[in-house]
Design a protein around this motif. Structure first.
Motif, PDB file in Angstrom:
ATOM      1  N   ARG A  30      37.655  46.801  45.181  1.00 54.76           N
ATOM      2  CA  ARG A  30      37.107  47.207  43.888  1.00 54.76           C
ATOM      3  C   ARG A  30      37.917  48.360  43.293  1.00 54.76           C
ATOM      4  O   ARG A  30      38.172  48.388  42.077  1.00 54.76           O
ATOM      5  N   LYS A  31      38.343  49.302  44.132  1.00 50.80           N
ATOM      6  CA  LYS A  31      39.171  50.410  43.656  1.00 50.80           C
ATOM      7  C   LYS A  31      40.493  49.896  43.110  1.00 50.80           C
ATOM      8  O   LYS A  31      40.976  50.358  42.073  1.00 50.80           O
ATOM      9  N   GLU A  32      41.093  48.929  43.805  1.00 55.00           N
ATOM     10  CA  GLU A  32      42.357  48.368  43.338  1.00 55.00           C
ATOM     11  C   GLU A  32      42.179  47.621  42.023  1.00 55.00           C
ATOM     12  O   GLU A  32      43.048  47.675  41.139  1.00 55.00           O
ATOM     13  N   LEU A  33      41.073  46.920  41.887  1.00 54.70           N
ATOM     14  CA  LEU A  33      40.796  46.204  40.645  1.00 54.70           C
ATOM     15  C   LEU A  33      40.696  47.177  39.478  1.00 54.70           C
ATOM     16  O   LEU A  33      41.309  46.968  38.420  1.00 54.70           O
ATOM     17  N   ASN A  34      39.943  48.235  39.680  1.00 54.32           N
ATOM     18  CA  ASN A  34      39.764  49.207  38.609  1.00 54.32           C
ATOM     19  C   ASN A  34      41.053  49.963  38.301  1.00 54.32           C
ATOM     20  O   ASN A  34      41.309  50.318  37.142  1.00 54.32           O
ATOM     21  N   LYS A  35      41.878  50.213  39.327  1.00 51.54           N
ATOM     22  CA  LYS A  35      43.174  50.842  39.085  1.00 51.54           C
ATOM     23  C   LYS A  35      44.068  49.921  38.249  1.00 51.54           C
ATOM     24  O   LYS A  35      44.819  50.383  37.388  1.00 51.54           O
TER      25      LYS A  35
END
Length: 317
Positions: A30-35
């Protein structure tokens, strides 16, 4: 700015990376998606700020010409129309743009080769000569030349692609070269929003047109991960002559994400979901993968409809 088509693409890309790394968690995905969304938004600001970089480069070139003219005692009258472009000045003064550039340190240092190359192309273009030689210049003329620069010189530019490759590494970004042409279309929309009275507080495009898009993105990612085994079983059951281990992994990711959307987001029409993922397959998978993906999805959904486990109208007999 970031639309649902781009959201789906980012979710698929994030899932592809997620399943390649056994140490990743749903939280890290999820962090990678938002980044990835933030990186695309940063590209929007970087490309907007290209107007400032190109103008500054043009001014340096003019100063060099002035120095050479003095050294050779030549007569030379500078044409300052381009470096005094009113729309470019509005962008330079825009507080939102300046704040984002400074906060994220979005510098063009590693991309200056593209600036010089595109300036060369600009000065050789007919639309630049017409702009510089016209008897008068309105604010709309100032806007128009920048729209033409983005549409004709930056869109599809190899020099820009190479620069963004370099800048991606230096600035720790992703997908810049892939997203460039899409983001340029948003730059053109931004140019249209300005008028002669626009001041430094003029709003730019938001990262998402609607915050519900971000909610959709995170929910789609989580549904695809949490139901992964279930969707894999559905895919394997409907292969019909295909060997499971010979199916491209990207195809599996696309099918699984499509099922996650179709089976969990009732408000999205089935035809919209199917068309979006078939188009995504044409872009990111093998030449004929989209036909395979369409066939598997149709078989899975047909069976679910007949079994009474699917709520959307399929439009199949």
């Amino acid at each position: 700015m970031i639309n649902r088509t781009m959201v789906r693409t980012r979710v698929v890309q994030t899932l592809f990376a997620y399943y390649q790394n056994p140490d990743k968690t749903t939280i890290s995905a999820r962090k990678e998606l938002n980044k990835s969304f933030a990186d695309t938004y940063d590209l929007y600001f970087v490309l907007l700020d290209f107007a400032n970089e190109l103008t500054a480069y043009a001014q340096r070139q003019m100063e060099e010409q002035k120095t050479r003219a003095r050294a050779t005692h030549s007569s030379w009258t500078p044409n300052r129309r381009f470096i005094q472009n009113r729309f470019a000045q509005q962008l330079f003064d825009n507080r939102i743009l300046r704040a984002r550039i400074q906060e994220q340190r979005l510098v063009w240092d590693s991309g200056m080769t593209a600036v010089s190359e595109i300036y060369r192309q600009l000065t050789e273009s007919d639309f630049y000569r017409e702009y510089m030689e016209a008897d008068s210049c309105t604010y709309e003329d100032d806007k128009r030349i920048w729209r033409l620069i983005y549409q004709h010189l930056l869109f599809g530019s190899e020099a820009l692609q190479e620069a963004l490759d370099e800048m991606e590494v230096v600035l720790d970004k992703s997908n810049w070269t892939v997203d460039a042409d899409v983001v340029i279309s948003y730059i053109v929309k931004t140019i249209k929003r300005f008028n002669v009275d626009s001041d430094p507080s003029t709003p730019l495009l938001e990262m998402f047109d609607d915050e519900s898009e971000l909610q959709f993105a995170n929910s789609l990612l989580e549904q695809a991960i949490s139901h992964h085994d279930e969707y894999e079983e559905l895919i394997n059951t409907h292969l019909k002559g295909w060997e499971a281990d010979r199916i491209a992994y990207m195809d599996r990711i696309i099918i699984g994400t499509a099922l996650a959307e179709i089976l969990n987001f009732e408000e999205i029409p089935l035809t919209v979901s199917l068309n979006e993922y078939i188009e995504l397959a044409k872009e990111y998978s093998g030449d004929k993968s989209y036909m395979f993906i369409n066939g598997i999805l149709s078989e899975v959904l047909r069976d679910m409809k007949y079994n009474g486990t699917f709520f959307k109208a399929l439009g199949v007999k």
